[in-house]
Scaffold this active site. Structure first.
Site, PDB file in Angstrom:
ATOM      1  N   TYR A   1       9.122  16.104   0.457  1.00 36.90           N
ATOM      2  CA  TYR A   1       7.959  17.136   0.350  1.00 36.90           C
ATOM      3  C   TYR A   1       8.004  17.017  -1.110  1.00 36.90           C
ATOM      4  O   TYR A   1       7.782  17.581  -2.094  1.00 36.90           O
ATOM      5  CB  TYR A   1       9.790  18.656   0.460  1.00 36.90           C
ATOM      6  CG  TYR A   1       9.787  18.637   1.954  1.00 36.90           C
ATOM      7  CD1 TYR A   1       7.745  18.887   2.467  1.00 36.90           C
ATOM      8  CD2 TYR A   1      10.257  18.125   2.643  1.00 36.90           C
ATOM      9  CE1 TYR A   1       8.602  19.149   4.237  1.00 36.90           C
ATOM     10  CE2 TYR A   1      10.389  17.867   3.879  1.00 36.90           C
ATOM     11  CZ  TYR A   1       8.967  19.318   4.479  1.00 36.90           C
ATOM     12  OH  TYR A   1       9.081  19.218   6.014  1.00 36.90           O
TER      13      TYR A   1
ATOM     14  N   SER B   1      -1.413  27.066  -5.622  1.00 37.54           N
ATOM     15  CA  SER B   1      -0.928  28.354  -5.642  1.00 37.54           C
ATOM     16  C   SER B   1      -1.233  28.310  -7.007  1.00 37.54           C
ATOM     17  O   SER B   1      -1.950  29.853  -7.560  1.00 37.54           O
ATOM     18  CB  SER B   1       0.049  28.348  -5.762  1.00 37.54           C
ATOM     19  OG  SER B   1       1.048  27.865  -4.358  1.00 37.54           O
TER      20      SER B   1
ATOM     21  N   ASP C   1       7.158  21.904 -26.379  1.00 40.06           N
ATOM     22  CA  ASP C   1       6.674  20.393 -25.538  1.00 40.06           C
ATOM     23  C   ASP C   1       8.089  20.018 -24.693  1.00 40.06           C
ATOM     24  O   ASP C   1       8.622  21.400 -24.454  1.00 40.06           O
ATOM     25  CB  ASP C   1       6.962  19.121 -26.961  1.00 40.06           C
ATOM     26  CG  ASP C   1       6.444  18.123 -26.761  1.00 40.06           C
ATOM     27  OD1 ASP C   1       7.013  17.425 -25.331  1.00 40.06           O
ATOM     28  OD2 ASP C   1       5.992  17.060 -27.622  1.00 40.06           O
TER      29      ASP C   1
ATOM     30  N   HIS D   1      12.932  11.698   3.858  1.00 37.87           N
ATOM     31  CA  HIS D   1      12.705  12.797   4.270  1.00 37.87           C
ATOM     32  C   HIS D   1      12.119  14.053   2.899  1.00 37.87           C
ATOM     33  O   HIS D   1      10.863  14.364   2.480  1.00 37.87           O
ATOM     34  CB  HIS D   1      13.011  14.023   5.377  1.00 37.87           C
ATOM     35  CG  HIS D   1      12.411  14.423   6.077  1.00 37.87           C
ATOM     36  ND1 HIS D   1      10.851  14.388   7.002  1.00 37.87           N
ATOM     37  CD2 HIS D   1      11.921  15.878   5.688  1.00 37.87           C
ATOM     38  CE1 HIS D   1      10.045  15.016   6.657  1.00 37.87           C
ATOM     39  NE2 HIS D   1      10.828  16.072   5.684  1.00 37.87           N
TER      40      HIS D   1
ATOM     41  N   LYS E   1       3.182  29.987   3.728  1.00 34.03           N
ATOM     42  CA  LYS E   1       2.426  29.502   2.240  1.00 34.03           C
ATOM     43  C   LYS E   1       0.922  29.362   2.851  1.00 34.03           C
ATOM     44  O   LYS E   1      -0.263  30.208   2.163  1.00 34.03           O
ATOM     45  CB  LYS E   1       2.848  27.363   1.814  1.00 34.03           C
ATOM     46  CG  LYS E   1       4.248  28.276   1.202  1.00 34.03           C
ATOM     47  CD  LYS E   1       4.636  26.282   0.508  1.00 34.03           C
ATOM     48  CE  LYS E   1       5.317  26.840   0.225  1.00 34.03           C
ATOM     49  NZ  LYS E   1       4.365  27.396  -1.578  1.00 34.03           N
TER      50      LYS E   1
ATOM     51  N   GLU F   1      12.174  13.532   0.210  1.00 34.37           N
ATOM     52  CA  GLU F   1      10.729  12.585  -0.325  1.00 34.37           C
ATOM     53  C   GLU F   1       9.213  13.238  -0.442  1.00 34.37           C
ATOM     54  O   GLU F   1       8.860  13.552  -0.848  1.00 34.37           O
ATOM     55  CB  GLU F   1      10.801  11.047  -0.469  1.00 34.37           C
ATOM     56  CG  GLU F   1      10.007  10.421  -0.572  1.00 34.37           C
ATOM     57  CD  GLU F   1       9.134  10.119  -2.408  1.00 34.37           C
ATOM     58  OE1 GLU F   1      10.301  10.280  -2.873  1.00 34.37           O
ATOM     59  OE2 GLU F   1       8.192   9.779  -2.727  1.00 34.37           O
TER      60      GLU F   1
ATOM     61  N   ARG G   1       1.055   1.591  15.268  1.00 35.38           N
ATOM     62  CA  ARG G   1       1.105   0.973  13.703  1.00 35.38           C
ATOM     63  C   ARG G   1       1.862  -0.034  13.678  1.00 35.38           C
ATOM     64  O   ARG G   1       1.875  -1.077  13.755  1.00 35.38           O
ATOM     65  CB  ARG G   1       1.271   1.982  13.123  1.00 35.38           C
ATOM     66  CG  ARG G   1       3.430   2.193  13.099  1.00 35.38           C
ATOM     67  CD  ARG G   1       3.678   3.891  12.365  1.00 35.38           C
ATOM     68  NE  ARG G   1       3.573   3.802  11.494  1.00 35.38           N
ATOM     69  CZ  ARG G   1       4.243   4.133   9.646  1.00 35.38           C
ATOM     70  NH1 ARG G   1       5.887   5.258  10.424  1.00 35.38           N
ATOM     71  NH2 ARG G   1       4.825   4.229   8.758  1.00 35.38           N
TER      72      ARG G   1
ATOM     73  N   HIS H   1      14.640  13.432  12.140  1.00 35.57           N
ATOM     74  CA  HIS H   1      14.080  13.276  13.360  1.00 35.57           C
ATOM     75  C   HIS H   1      12.789  11.885  12.429  1.00 35.57           C
ATOM     76  O   HIS H   1      11.662  11.574  13.747  1.00 35.57           O
ATOM     77  CB  HIS H   1      12.772  14.661  12.830  1.00 35.57           C
ATOM     78  CG  HIS H   1      11.877  14.991  11.651  1.00 35.57           C
ATOM     79  ND1 HIS H   1      11.987  16.255  11.197  1.00 35.57           N
ATOM     80  CD2 HIS H   1      11.199  13.875  10.671  1.00 35.57           C
ATOM     81  CE1 HIS H   1      11.473  15.500   9.975  1.00 35.57           C
ATOM     82  NE2 HIS H   1      11.176  14.190   9.457  1.00 35.57           N
ATOM     83  N   HIS H   2      12.751  11.319  11.641  1.00 34.51           N
ATOM     84  CA  HIS H   2      12.052  10.230  12.000  1.00 34.51           C
ATOM     85  C   HIS H   2      12.898   8.706  12.602  1.00 34.51           C
ATOM     86  O   HIS H   2      11.924   7.462  12.828  1.00 34.51           O
ATOM     87  CB  HIS H   2      12.262   9.524  10.018  1.00 34.51           C
ATOM     88  CG  HIS H   2      11.332  10.720   9.382  1.00 34.51           C
ATOM     89  ND1 HIS H   2      10.266  10.139   9.458  1.00 34.51           N
ATOM     90  CD2 HIS H   2      11.909  11.178   8.896  1.00 34.51           C
ATOM     91  CE1 HIS H   2       9.749  11.151   7.953  1.00 34.51           C
ATOM     92  NE2 HIS H   2      10.929  11.851   7.757  1.00 34.51           N
TER      93      HIS H   2
ATOM     94  N   THR I   1       6.717  27.156   6.001  1.00 38.98           N
ATOM     95  CA  THR I   1       5.202  25.910   5.409  1.00 38.98           C
ATOM     96  C   THR I   1       4.041  27.061   5.996  1.00 38.98           C
ATOM     97  O   THR I   1       2.675  27.253   5.549  1.00 38.98           O
ATOM     98  CB  THR I   1       5.100  24.625   6.084  1.00 38.98           C
ATOM     99  OG1 THR I   1       6.174  24.047   5.748  1.00 38.98           O
ATOM    100  CG2 THR I   1       3.945  23.762   5.812  1.00 38.98           C
TER     101      THR I   1
ATOM    102  N   HIS J   1       0.723  -1.437  -0.079  1.00 41.17           N
ATOM    103  CA  HIS J   1      -0.527  -0.569  -0.353  1.00 41.17           C
ATOM    104  C   HIS J   1       0.368   1.355   0.413  1.00 41.17           C
ATOM    105  O   HIS J   1       0.402   2.168  -0.817  1.00 41.17           O
ATOM    106  CB  HIS J   1      -0.941  -0.025   1.136  1.00 41.17           C
ATOM    107  CG  HIS J   1      -1.566   1.587   1.534  1.00 41.17           C
ATOM    108  ND1 HIS J   1      -2.757   1.989   0.961  1.00 41.17           N
ATOM    109  CD2 HIS J   1      -2.146   2.214   2.218  1.00 41.17           C
ATOM    110  CE1 HIS J   1      -2.966   2.797   0.849  1.00 41.17           C
ATOM    111  NE2 HIS J   1      -2.292   3.030   2.430  1.00 41.17           N
TER     112      HIS J   1
ATOM    113  N   TRP K   1       7.467  -0.003   4.053  1.00 42.14           N
ATOM    114  CA  TRP K   1       7.956   0.719   2.646  1.00 42.14           C
ATOM    115  C   TRP K   1       8.952   1.741   3.019  1.00 42.14           C
ATOM    116  O   TRP K   1       9.660   2.288   2.462  1.00 42.14           O
ATOM    117  CB  TRP K   1       6.254   1.871   2.716  1.00 42.14           C
ATOM    118  CG  TRP K   1       6.518   3.445   2.985  1.00 42.14           C
ATOM    119  CD1 TRP K   1       5.908   3.914   3.701  1.00 42.14           C
ATOM    120  CD2 TRP K   1       6.922   4.716   2.726  1.00 42.14           C
ATOM    121  NE1 TRP K   1       6.219   4.940   4.782  1.00 42.14           N
ATOM    122  CE2 TRP K   1       7.229   5.625   3.668  1.00 42.14           C
ATOM    123  CE3 TRP K   1       8.029   4.609   1.193  1.00 42.14           C
ATOM    124  CZ2 TRP K   1       7.674   7.003   3.647  1.00 42.14           C
ATOM    125  CZ3 TRP K   1       8.897   6.161   1.129  1.00 42.14           C
ATOM    126  CH2 TRP K   1       8.757   6.968   2.121  1.00 42.14           C
TER     127      TRP K   1
ATOM    128  N   SER L   1      13.029   6.241 -13.383  1.00 45.20           N
ATOM    129  CA  SER L   1      12.125   6.969 -14.626  1.00 45.20           C
ATOM    130  C   SER L   1      11.667   8.176 -13.289  1.00 45.20           C
ATOM    131  O   SER L   1      12.393   9.070 -14.312  1.00 45.20           O
ATOM    132  CB  SER L   1      11.098   6.180 -14.157  1.00 45.20           C
ATOM    133  OG  SER L   1       9.885   6.919 -14.527  1.00 45.20           O
ATOM    134  N   SER L   2      12.169   8.040 -12.532  1.00 46.00           N
ATOM    135  CA  SER L   2      11.964   9.713 -10.947  1.00 46.00           C
ATOM    136  C   SER L   2      13.440  11.044 -11.881  1.00 46.00           C
ATOM    137  O   SER L   2      12.808  11.448 -11.874  1.00 46.00           O
ATOM    138  CB  SER L   2      12.121   9.209 -10.443  1.00 46.00           C
ATOM    139  OG  SER L   2      11.092   8.843  -9.777  1.00 46.00           O
TER     140      SER L   2
END
Lengths: 384, 526
Positions: B251, B262, B99, B247, B325, B249, B444, B296-297, B322, B70, B135, B163-164
Site C-alpha cells: 500500500y 486523483s 521547501d 503488506h 476509490k 509495503e 512462480r 493472507h500471503h 478500494t 528484479h 525478494w 532512507s525511507s
C-alpha cells in the site's frame, strides 16, 4: 481429432497465439493438455468446491467489471470535450457513497459463506484411512507410508527428466519436468492424510488436480488430506522457492485401485527385504561402480556436476575428500557438512547405495584411488 | 520573489550539497528511472530464459538471482524512490511551502540510496553470487542456505530503510507544519493526503523490516536461532514479520499512485474530484486494514483455522474502500468534458488494469481458492497488474503531467501517446497470459517449465520485450522535452488543472512560495 479441434478453436483467439503455437509445435508433445486457460476442477470433492468458488468469484468480478468499465467507456465516448459538452460541477453525494460501500460489502458476505465452509472442509483431517509423511529435500521429495507395525515403506522421488532434455541436446518428452523415478502411489476413493515437513528449507507440495498445496517447513509438520475419486496419474511441482533446482522437483501421484495399491505396497516391502539382504553382500569393484554411477547421477550430479567438476557444490574430481582418507569421505557422505548445502545423505540413501557412490566418487573423474567401500563398512561407520 | 535570493550552485556541488526540494526531487526521479532500467534489464533476462522450455541462456542459480534482484530493485529502487521524488517536488508546491521541513536530512536520505544499491548490485560479482532467495527472502533459504553476499544484502536493506524512514519523517513534518494559512487538512490535494498516510505506514513498518534482517544477521553470524527450527526457532515467524512489513509495503507503493490519479483525472475531466472526503476516508481505511491482513500471503503455511478465517475476512474487506476509490474516479469522469492527453491515457490505463488487478486480488483473498492460486503465475500476474499498471503507469502519468511545469517545456504528445499504447499493449501481452498458466498449474520462480505452458510463456516474453522497449521511447521523449521541447510559459499548463502548483511561474522557479500564498475560498483540490 476432437482434441485438435478444441486446440485450434483456442488458437483462433488470436493470430499471435497461432503463430506462437506453430513456432513451438516442434517441441509440443501430442496428447498433453496444452494452453489451458483455467483451473482444473481435479478429481476430488474439495477440488470441485474450490473450482466452484473460483468460478463464482470470477463471474462476480466479470459482472462488476462490465458494469464499471461500461460506465467508464460510455463516459469516455460521450463526455468528451471534442463533442462540445460542458462539464457538470457535482462533486459529492453521501447517498451514492453509502450505496457503493454497502452493496460490495453484502456481496462479500455472500462470498464469505461458501468460502468458509470449503475452508472448514479442507481443514478437516479426521477419519483418514492412511497417513503418508511427505518430506521436502533440496530438491526431491521423500514419501513414507506410516503403518502401525512400524514397518514403514519409504522412498525418495527424484526428477526423471534427463539433463540432455533440459539442456536441449535431446527432444523433450511428453512429461518434460513433470516426471519422477518413483511416484507416490495412493488408492482411489480413500481419504489419505498427508503429514508435510521439510529437511532443509521450506518447500510446498502441490498437486493441482488433487487440490492440495501445503508448505513443507523444517521443524514443523503440517497436515492436509485428499480423497481422489478417479484413478490416474496427477502431476504437480514444488511451489515454494527452495533454491537452485526449485523448478526441478516435481510431484507425481499415481492413484490406483485398492487391489493394485496392495500389490504395489507388498512389492515395495519385498524390495526393502531384498535391500536388507544386499546389505550383507560383498560387491566387486565393477558392481559398485555401476550402482554408484546411478546413485551419483540421481543424488550428487545437480550440485557436483556430471563429471565431478563442481557447481553449486565443490568439485569431486581431484578433491581432497574424495582422494583422501576413506573414513573422512564416508563421514561427509553420511553426515553432510553442517552449515552448507551438503546434506546428510546417511538417512536418504541406503547403505548399499552409500557404499557404491563413495566407491564411485573415489574411482571416477580421474580419482583413481582403487579402494572400495562395502555396505558393511557404511553400517559400521554409522554405528561409530 | 526577491532578486537577492541565490539560484542553484554550479557544477557537481549543486547536486551533492543541495537542500532544495526540487533538486532532490529531480535526483530521486532520475535515480529511480535508472533503477527502473536496471530492474527491467533483469526482467528481460528472466523473460528471455523463459522464452522457450529448456535452459538456454542462464543457469538456474543465476535465474534465481535475477528474480530476486528484479523484485528488490523494482520495489525499493524504482517505485518507492520515484514517489518520494514526486513528493519532494510536489508536496511543498501543493501546500504552499517554500521547501521541505527538514532540507538537510532530505539531502542525506537521497544520497545514502545510491551506495545502498551499489552494494546490492555488487553482490552479483561476489563469490556464490547475488542473493537468490526471492525478494521475500524466506528463512532458512536466506539464512542457513544463503550465499555469503546475504550480509551485504542485509546492510543494503538497512540503509534503504533508513532512507525511507527519514524521507517519511520529512514528509510528515512538512505536511503537518508547513501548509499555507487556510490550507486545512480537508483542503489538501489528495496526493498530499495519500503521501501523508503513506509516510505513517513507512515509519510504522520499516523498523519491522530492519528487525527481520537484523534477526537474519544474528542467525547467520552470531549463532542465534530465530528462524532455525534446529535451534528451537521458527521459520514461519520470519514470514509473519516479513509480511507485517510487506503488506503495508504494497500500500506504500500504491497509495501515492492513488493520489496521482486523483489529481490527473479531474484535470482532464474538467470537473472536481468526486467524493473528496470519502477518498480521504477510504485511503485511511485501506492503510488501517493493511496492518491486519498480512497473513493472507501465508494461507498455505498451516495456520490454525481461526487465523485463516480472520485473515480471509479482513482481506476481503479491503475490496470495499478500494471499490469506493474506483467508483469515485469513474464518477469524476462522468459528465465531465474529457480530453485524452498522455497523462490521462495513462490514468485510464491505470484505472482499467488496476481494477483487474483488484479483481484478481479479491479472488486471491478467498483462502480455499488461494490453495490453488498461491505461488503460481496467477499471483505473478496479479501483482504486476497492481504494481506495474498501478504504480508504474500512474508514475508515468505524473511525469507527463508535471514535466512541463518542472522544465517549462512541453513533451511531444504524439510520442507520449505512442508510448502509452505500446506500453499498454506490451503490458497486457506480457501479463494477461500469466493468469492462464498460473491457473493451469505453473509455479512462480521457476527457470524452466513443462511443455503445456510453452505458448503462453513465449507470448509473455514477446510482450515483455515490447513493454521494455517502450521505456526507451519514454526516456527519449523526456530528454528531448528537457533539451528542446516547445517552451510553455502559462502558469496553468493544462486548462483543467487545479491546485497551488499551477499558480507559480512555468518553469517552476528554484524557490517557490517564499511568502505563503493566500488561498481563495474554494477548496484547493477542487
Amino acid at each position: 481429432m476432437c482434441f485438435e479441434a478444441k486446440r485450434l478453436a483456442k488458437l483462433a483467439l488470436g493470430p499471435v497465439l497461432m503463430l506462437l503455437s506453430m513456432v513451438s509445435a516442434g517441441v509440443m508433445a501430442a496428447g498433453e493438455k496444452v494452453n489451458e486457460v483455467n483451473m482444473a476442477p481435479g478429481v476430488t470433492a474439495v477440488g470441485q468446491n474450490i473450482f466452484d468458488l473460483h468460478m463464482t468469484i470470477f463471474w462476480i468480478c466479470v459482472i462488476i467489471g462490465l458494469l464499471v468499465f461500461g460506465v467508464m467507456f460510455y463516459s469516455i465516448i460521450y463526455h468528451r470535450k471534442s463533442r462540445g459538452v460542458t462539464p457538470a460541477t457535482f462533486h459529492e453525494s453521501t447517498k451514492v457513497e453509502i450505496a457503493w460501500t454497502v452493496v460490495p460489502f453484502l456481496i462479500l458476505i455472500g462470498m464469505a459463506v461458501p468460502a468458509t465452509s470449503t475452508l472448514l472442509e479442507i481443514y478437516d483431517v479426521e477419519d483418514a484411512e492412511m497417513d503418508i509423511l511427505i518430506t521436502g529435500y533440496q530438491w526431491k521429495w521423500k514419501y513414507e507410508y506410516l503403518s502401525d507395525d512400524g514397518e514403514n515403506v519409504s522412498f525418495f522421488s527424484n526428477l526423471r527428466t534427463p539433463q540432455s532434455e533440459i539442456y536441449n541436446s535431446e527432444d523433450k518428452g511428453q512429461h518434460y519436468l513433470l516426471e519422477v523415478d518413483e511416484p507416490l502411489v495412493i488408492p482411489v476413493d480413500t481419504k489419505v492424510r498427508f503429514l508435510v515437513t521439510a529437511n532443509d528449507v521450506i518447500h510446498a507440495w502441490w498437486v493441482p488436480e488433487l487440490a492440495v498445496k501445503r508448505d513443507a517447513i523444517p521443524g514443523f509438520i503440517n497436515e492436509t488430506w485428499t480423497l481422489a475419486e478417479e484413478e490416474g496419474i496427477y502431476r504437480g511441482q514444488c511451489a515454494e522457492l527452495c533454491g537452485k533446482d526449485h523448478g526441478f522437483m516435481p510431484v507425481v501421484v499415481n492413484v490406483v485401485s485398492q487391489g493394485e495399491y496392495d500389490e504395489w505396497l507388498s512389492g515395495k516391502k519385498a524390495e526393502a527385504a531384498e535391500i536388507k539382504e544386499l546389505m550383507a553382500q560383498t560387491f566387486t569393484m565393477d558392481e559398485l561402480m555401476e550402482r554408484g554411477k546411478a546413485v551419483y547421477d540421481r543424488n550428487c550430479l545437480a550440485c557436483h556436476g556430471a563429471n565431478g567438476e563442481g557447481g553449486v557444490g565443490t568439485a569431486i574430481a581431484a578433491s581432497a575428500i574424495a582422494t583422501g582418507d576413506l573414513a573422512g569421505h564416508l563421514d561427509v557422505g553420511i553426515n553432510g557438512v553442517a552449515g552448507t548445502a551438503m546434506q546428510a545423505f546417511g538417512g536418504q540413501i541406503n547403505d548399499v547405495e552409500m557404499a557404491a557412490v563413495i566407491t564411485y566418487q573415489r574411482n571416477a573423474f580421474g580419482n583413481n584411488m582403487g579402494d572400495m567401500v562395502q555396505p558393511i563398512d557404511v553400517f559400521n561407520h554409522k554405528k561409530g | 520573489m526577491g532578486d537577492h535570493h541565490h539560484g542553484p550552485a554550479k557544477g557537481l556541488s549543486r547536486w551533492l550539497f543541495t537542500t532544495n526540494h526540487k533538486d532532490i526531487g529531480t535526483m530521486y526521479l532520475w535515480f529511480s528511472f535508472a533503477m527502473f532500467i536496471m530492474g527491467g534489464a533483469f526482467a528481460m533476462v528472466i523473460r528471455a530464459e523463459l522464452f522457450q522450455p529448456g535452459m538456454q541462456l542462464v543457469d538456474p542459480a543465476f535465474f534465481n538471482q535475477m528474480t530476486t534482484l528484479h523484485g528488490l530493485v523494482m520495489v525499493f529502487g524504482a517505485i518507492m524512490p520515484s514517489f518520494v521524488g514526486l513528493a519532494n517536488w510536489m508536496i511543498p508546491m501543493m501546500i504552499g511551502a517554500p521547501d521541505m521541513a527538514l532540507p538537510r536530512m532530505n539531502n542525506w536520505s537521497f544520497w545514502i540510496l545510491p551506495p545502498a544499491f551499489l552494494l546490492l548490485a555488487s553482490s552479483l560479482f561476489m563469490e556464490g553470487g547475488a542473493p537468490a532467495f526471492g525478494w521475500t527472502f524466506y528463512a532458512p533459504l536466506s539464512t542457513t542456505y544463503a550465499p555469503p553476499s546475504v550480509t551485504y544484502f542485509i546492510f543494503s536493506v538497512h540503509v534503504l530503510g533508513l532512507s525511507s524512514i527519514m524521507g517519511s519523517i520529512n514528509i510528515i513534518a512538512t505536511v503537518m507544519n508547513m501548509r499555507a494559512p487556510g490550507m486545512t487538512y480537508m483542503k489538501m490535494p489528495l496526493f498530499v493526503w495519500t503521501w501523508l498516510i503513506t509516510a505513517f505506514l513507512l515509519v510504522a513498518v520499516m523498523p519491522v523490516l530492519a528487525g527481520a534482517v537484523t534477526m537474519m544477521l544474528m542467525d547467520i553470524h552470531f549463532g542465534t536461532s530465530f528462524f532455525s527450527a534446529a535451534g528451537g526457532g521458527d521459520p514461519v515467524l520470519f514470514q509473519h514479520i516479513f509480511w507485517f512489513f510487506g503488506h503495508p509495503e504494497v500500500y506504500i507503493i500504491i497509495l501515492p499512485a492513488f493520489g496521482v490519479v486523483s489529481q490527473i483525472i479531474p484535470a482532464f475531466s474538467r470537473k472536481p474530484l468526486f467524493g473528496y472526503d470519502s477518498m480521504v476516508y477510504a485511503t485511511a481505511s485501506i492503510a488501517f486494514l493493511s496492518f491486519i491482513v498480512w497473513a493472507h500471503h501465508m494461507y498455505t503455511v498451516g495456520m490454525p483455522i481461526a487465523g485463516e478465517l480472520f485473515f480471509m475476512y479482513a482481506t476481503m474487506l479491503i475490496a470495499v474502500p478500494t471499490g469506493v476509490k474506483v467508483f469515485n474516479w469513474i464518477t469524476t469522469m462522468w459528465r465531465g468534458a474529457m480530453t485524452f492527453e498522455t497523462p490521462m491515457l495513462f490514468c485510464i490505463g491505470f484505472l482499467v488494469l488496476f481494477t483487474i488487478g483488484g479483481f484478481t486480488g479479491l479472488m486471491l483473498s478467498i483462502a480455499p481458492a488461494d490453495f490453488q492460486y498461491h505461488d503460481s503465475y496467477f499471483v505473478v500476474a496479479h501483482f504486476h497488474y497492481v504494481m506495474v499498471a498501478g504504480a508504474v503507469f500512474s508514475m508515468t502519468a505524473a511525469v507527463y503531467y508535471w514535466l512541463p511545469k518542472w522544465c517549462g517545456r512541453m513533451y511531444n504528445e504524439t510520442m507520449g501517446k505512442t508510448h502509452f499504447w505500446i506500453s499498454f499493449i506490451g503490458f497486457n501481452v506480457t501479463f494477461f497470459p500469466q493468469h492462464f498458466v498460473g491457473l493451469a498449474g505453473m509455479p512462480r520462480r521457476i527457470p524452466d517449465y513443462a511443455l503445456q505452458f510453452a505458448d503462453f510463456n513465449m507470448m509473455s516474453s514477446i510482450g515483455a520485450f515490447i513493454y521494455g522497449a517502450s521505456q526507451i521511447l519514454f526516456l527519449y521523449n523526456v530528454i528531448a522535452t528537457i533539451v528542446a521541447g516547445k517552451p510553455v510559459s502559462d502558469e496553468k499548463v493544462w486548462d483543467g488543472a487545479e491546485g497551488l502548483e499551477w499558480t507559480v511561474a512555468t518553469p517552476a522557479p528554484y524557490h517557490t512560495f517564499e511568502t505563503p500564498p493566500t488561498l481563495d475560498a474554494k477548496p484547493a483540490h477542487a
